[in-house]
Motif scaffolding. Structure first.
Motif, PDB file in Angstrom:
ATOM      1  N   GLY A  65       0.779  -1.237   0.000  1.00  0.00           N
ATOM      2  CA  GLY A  65       0.000   0.000   0.000  1.00  0.00           C
ATOM      3  C   GLY A  65       0.806   1.280   0.000  1.00  0.00           C
ATOM      4  N   VAL A  66       2.122   1.211  -0.161  1.00  0.00           N
ATOM      5  CA  VAL A  66       2.953   2.418  -0.195  1.00  0.00           C
ATOM      6  C   VAL A  66       3.129   2.829  -1.646  1.00  0.00           C
ATOM      7  N   VAL A  67       2.607   4.023  -1.995  1.00  0.00           N
ATOM      8  CA  VAL A  67       2.735   4.528  -3.364  1.00  0.00           C
ATOM      9  C   VAL A  67       3.240   5.966  -3.324  1.00  0.00           C
ATOM     10  N   GLU A  68       3.827   6.357  -4.438  1.00  0.00           N
ATOM     11  CA  GLU A  68       4.383   7.699  -4.550  1.00  0.00           C
ATOM     12  C   GLU A  68       3.252   8.726  -4.615  1.00  0.00           C
ATOM     13  N   ALA A  69       3.419   9.835  -3.897  1.00  0.00           N
ATOM     14  CA  ALA A  69       2.430  10.913  -3.914  1.00  0.00           C
ATOM     15  C   ALA A  69       2.483  11.619  -5.267  1.00  0.00           C
ATOM     16  N   ASP A  70       1.322  11.972  -5.775  1.00  0.00           N
ATOM     17  CA  ASP A  70       1.206  12.608  -7.088  1.00  0.00           C
ATOM     18  C   ASP A  70       1.778  14.031  -7.035  1.00  0.00           C
ATOM     19  N   PHE A 109       0.247  21.761  -6.989  1.00  0.00           N
ATOM     20  CA  PHE A 109       0.528  21.746  -5.556  1.00  0.00           C
ATOM     21  C   PHE A 109      -0.729  21.385  -4.765  1.00  0.00           C
ATOM     22  N   ASN A 110      -0.564  20.471  -3.828  1.00  0.00           N
ATOM     23  CA  ASN A 110      -1.639  20.075  -2.918  1.00  0.00           C
ATOM     24  C   ASN A 110      -1.041  20.067  -1.517  1.00  0.00           C
ATOM     25  N   ALA A 111      -1.519  20.952  -0.669  1.00  0.00           N
ATOM     26  CA  ALA A 111      -0.954  21.088   0.669  1.00  0.00           C
ATOM     27  C   ALA A 111      -1.113  19.810   1.503  1.00  0.00           C
ATOM     28  N   ASP A 112      -2.063  18.948   1.133  1.00  0.00           N
ATOM     29  CA  ASP A 112      -2.254  17.701   1.862  1.00  0.00           C
ATOM     30  C   ASP A 112      -1.173  16.669   1.525  1.00  0.00           C
ATOM     31  N   LEU A 113      -0.542  16.801   0.348  1.00  0.00           N
ATOM     32  CA  LEU A 113       0.454  15.830  -0.092  1.00  0.00           C
ATOM     33  C   LEU A 113       1.858  16.405  -0.228  1.00  0.00           C
ATOM     34  N   ASN A 146       9.990  21.948  -9.015  1.00  0.00           N
ATOM     35  CA  ASN A 146      11.073  20.998  -8.779  1.00  0.00           C
ATOM     36  C   ASN A 146      10.722  20.148  -7.556  1.00  0.00           C
ATOM     37  N   VAL A 147      10.909  18.845  -7.688  1.00  0.00           N
ATOM     38  CA  VAL A 147      10.657  17.928  -6.565  1.00  0.00           C
ATOM     39  C   VAL A 147      12.006  17.607  -5.937  1.00  0.00           C
ATOM     40  N   LEU A 148      12.196  18.036  -4.684  1.00  0.00           N
ATOM     41  CA  LEU A 148      13.449  17.793  -3.986  1.00  0.00           C
ATOM     42  C   LEU A 148      13.475  16.404  -3.343  1.00  0.00           C
ATOM     43  N   GLN A 149      12.334  15.965  -2.847  1.00  0.00           N
ATOM     44  CA  GLN A 149      12.230  14.640  -2.243  1.00  0.00           C
ATOM     45  C   GLN A 149      10.814  14.126  -2.487  1.00  0.00           C
ATOM     46  N   LYS A 150      10.711  12.916  -3.005  1.00  0.00           N
ATOM     47  CA  LYS A 150       9.401  12.342  -3.310  1.00  0.00           C
ATOM     48  C   LYS A 150       8.619  12.092  -2.029  1.00  0.00           C
ATOM     49  N   GLY A 151       7.312  12.232  -2.164  1.00  0.00           N
ATOM     50  CA  GLY A 151       6.419  11.925  -1.053  1.00  0.00           C
ATOM     51  C   GLY A 151       5.730  10.597  -1.297  1.00  0.00           C
ATOM     52  N   TYR A 152       5.229   9.992  -0.221  1.00  0.00           N
ATOM     53  CA  TYR A 152       4.587   8.687  -0.332  1.00  0.00           C
ATOM     54  C   TYR A 152       3.344   8.640   0.551  1.00  0.00           C
ATOM     55  N   MET A 190       8.683  17.048  -0.779  1.00  0.00           N
ATOM     56  CA  MET A 190       9.304  18.373  -0.582  1.00  0.00           C
ATOM     57  C   MET A 190       9.481  18.970  -1.979  1.00  0.00           C
ATOM     58  N   VAL A 191       8.808  20.097  -2.226  1.00  0.00           N
ATOM     59  CA  VAL A 191       8.754  20.646  -3.577  1.00  0.00           C
ATOM     60  C   VAL A 191       9.051  22.143  -3.581  1.00  0.00           C
TER      61      VAL A 191
END
Length: 178
Positions: free
Chosen positions: A125-130, A135-139, A156-162, A173-174
């Motif tokens: 169930g771990v997937v990359e955040a869109d 920009f979505n403040a929730d993700l 620019n995406v500095l670190q992917k979210g999940y 972190m964007v």
């Protein structure tokens, strides 16, 4: 006179028999009333015990449900902690791929390892955040402004979210356009 005495004796015997029959009938009536009273008492006791049993069954079901909820919550918490720890390995593998460039033969092995790790995380169930749909403040966590990006768009995406089963595990972190 003997006949009269015999008659009186018979009458007395009949009276005594009637009194005895009447006494037995009254005893039988009293006994029936007593039995009906006992039946009513036992029926009341039975209703009370049935209610107690139903209450005990209800309480047991609620306890089982509560334990199952706590178990699921604990399982989710453990899975979340474990997944967060694995995300550091994912980040390190991605950095290794970027640093090595495309011409290195070792990069293919690292890419396959990264792909395998991401596939395993997806199974749980771990997937990359869109980050493609703005920009979505929730993700996302905005850490700076990207002058080349449009307003409210991710530059620019500095670190992917999940996310883990739809819940945010780690925000991306964007850099966001102004």
């Amino acid at each position: 006179m003997a006949t009269e005495q015999n008659q009186d004796a018979q009458d007395l015997g009949q009276e005594q028999a009637e009194q005895q029959t009447q006494a037995e009938t009254e005893q039988a009536e009293v006994s029936v009333e007593d039995l009906q009273e006992q039946i009513a008492q036992l029926e009341g006791d039975l209703k009370l015990e049935k209610a107690r049993t139903a209450n005990a069954v209800y309480e047991a079901q609620k306890s089982v449900e509560r334990i199952q909820r706590e178990s699921e919550k604990h399982k989710d918490t453990v899975l979340e902690k474990f997944a967060k720890e694995l995300l550091e390995s994912v980040d390190n593998l991605e950095r290794a791929i970027q640093a090595a460039g495309e011409d290195n033969a070792m990069v293919e092995g690292v890419k396959l390892t990264l792909k395998s790790l991401l596939t395993t995380l997806e199974k749980f169930g771990v997937v990359e955040a869109d980050t493609a749909n703005g920009f979505n403040a929730d993700l996302h966590q905005a850490v700076g402004i990207d002058p080349n990006a449009k307003a409210n768009e991710i530059g620019n995406v500095l670190q992917k979210g999940y996310t883990l089963n739809g819940r945010l595990l780690r925000p991306a972190m964007v850099m966001v356009g102004a």
